[in-house]
Write a protein that holds these residues in place. Structure first.
Motif, mmCIF file in Angstrom:
data_model
loop_
_atom_site.group_PDB
_atom_site.id
_atom_site.type_symbol
_atom_site.label_atom_id
_atom_site.label_comp_id
_atom_site.label_asym_id
_atom_site.label_seq_id
_atom_site.Cartn_x
_atom_site.Cartn_y
_atom_site.Cartn_z
ATOM 1 N N ARG A 126 0.833 -1.212 0.000
ATOM 2 C CA ARG A 126 0.000 0.000 0.000
ATOM 3 C C ARG A 126 0.866 1.258 0.000
ATOM 4 N NH1 ARG A 126 -1.726 3.834 3.239
ATOM 5 N NH2 ARG A 126 -0.624 2.983 5.049
ATOM 6 N N ARG A 177 -5.918 -4.301 -5.347
ATOM 7 C CA ARG A 177 -6.154 -3.022 -4.674
ATOM 8 C C ARG A 177 -5.205 -1.927 -5.149
ATOM 9 N NH1 ARG A 177 -5.600 -2.453 1.832
ATOM 10 N NH2 ARG A 177 -3.396 -2.593 1.288
ATOM 11 N N GLU A 178 -3.919 -2.244 -5.259
ATOM 12 C CA GLU A 178 -2.923 -1.204 -5.532
ATOM 13 C C GLU A 178 -2.654 -0.982 -7.019
ATOM 14 O OE1 GLU A 178 -2.498 0.319 -2.942
ATOM 15 O OE2 GLU A 178 -2.922 -1.204 -1.436
ATOM 16 N N LYS A 187 -6.685 -0.920 -8.722
ATOM 17 C CA LYS A 187 -7.506 0.080 -8.026
ATOM 18 C C LYS A 187 -8.962 -0.354 -7.880
ATOM 19 C CE LYS A 187 -3.935 2.820 -7.955
ATOM 20 N NZ LYS A 187 -3.170 3.016 -6.702
ATOM 21 N N SER A 188 -9.167 -1.600 -7.479
ATOM 22 C CA SER A 188 -10.523 -2.116 -7.312
ATOM 23 C C SER A 188 -11.218 -1.420 -6.145
ATOM 24 C CB SER A 188 -10.484 -3.623 -7.060
ATOM 25 O OG SER A 188 -11.770 -4.114 -6.761
ATOM 26 N N ALA A 189 -12.322 -0.740 -6.443
ATOM 27 C CA ALA A 189 -13.065 -0.012 -5.411
ATOM 28 C C ALA A 189 -13.658 -0.963 -4.377
ATOM 29 C CB ALA A 189 -14.171 0.820 -6.056
ATOM 30 N N GLU A 229 -11.505 -1.504 -1.046
ATOM 31 C CA GLU A 229 -11.071 -0.360 -0.254
ATOM 32 C C GLU A 229 -11.403 -0.555 1.218
ATOM 33 O OE1 GLU A 229 -9.208 2.250 -0.910
ATOM 34 O OE2 GLU A 229 -8.872 1.406 -2.900
ATOM 35 N N SER A 259 -9.385 -1.436 5.133
ATOM 36 C CA SER A 259 -8.068 -1.246 5.746
ATOM 37 C C SER A 259 -7.251 -2.532 5.689
ATOM 38 C CB SER A 259 -8.229 -0.808 7.201
ATOM 39 O OG SER A 259 -8.746 -1.872 7.979
#
Length: 211
Positions: free
Chosen positions: A110, A181-182, A185-187, A190, A192
């Protein structure tokens, strides 16, 4: 009246080590954005503000440059990961071992996804960096995890399963999630790193725990 003469202060020159690190940082940035085939030593030199001769003075071969990139990006990561595991492994605290590993990996990706981008380019282009990374860094961490699983099987805490396959499955969960995710960029992802790590550990351990 005597006029004042303002002389430009000569810029201090970088030390050899500082210059070397600067070249590595520039190379990482270009390789992670353009790939290995799409980046030339001329571009690296231009971005670093030096000549190609300076590049080759610090890195006689491309392999030397790739090794320096791994040292710069991966050595610290591997050290952080193993540090997160060793103390918990000594206590045989299964949840702490796997949560520490999952959280550390997710946070590393991240905070700085460039290593993942470099490895993806390397794999897709058939470049040697990914092989070098696996041999010098991944093997050590995977062996640590596989050996821990093997010991917990011997303790009858985990069910009988191939430790290497189990270790690979855990790393695959983490790396796939981090990539989605990084990089993509899959919404939907999102959440933690803490919550993601907790979920992965629960899924993994419920499949391993002896009943």
């Amino acid at each position: 009246m005597v006029s004042e003469v303002f002389l430009e202060r000569p810029q201090s020159r970088m030390s050899g080590e500082d210059r070397r690190q600067q070249i590595v940082r520039v190379a990482i940035d270009l390789f992670s954005r353009k790939g290995f085939r799409g980046t030339t030593t001329k571009e690296i030199a231009e971005q670093a503000g030096v000549s190609e001769a300076i590049i080759f003075r610090h890195f006689a071969t491309k392999r030397d440059l790739y090794s320096a990139i791994l040292d710069y990006k991966a050595a610290e990561c591997a050290e952080l990961i193993l540090k997160a595991l060793e103390e918990a492994a000594g206590r045989k605290d299964d949840r702490a071992v796997f949560r520490g590993l999952a959280f550390t990996l997710l946070e590393l990706h991240r905070q700085d996804p460039t290593l993942m981008r470099l490895l993806l380019y390397s794999g897709l282009e058939g470049h040697e960096l990914s092989t070098m990374f696996f041999e010098t860094h991944v093997k050590k961490t995977r062996k640590f995890v596989a050996d821990y699983i093997k010991q917990r099987i011997a303790d009858k805490a985990f069910r009988r399963i191939d430790p290497k396959v189990a270790a690979s499955a855990f790393f695959s969960m983490i790396n796939h999630y981090a990539m989605a995710r990084e990089i993509f960029k899959s919404a939907a992802l999102e959440i933690s790193s803490e919550k993601a790590a907790d979920a992965f550990v629960q899924i993994f351990l419920e499949g391993l725990l002896s009943r």
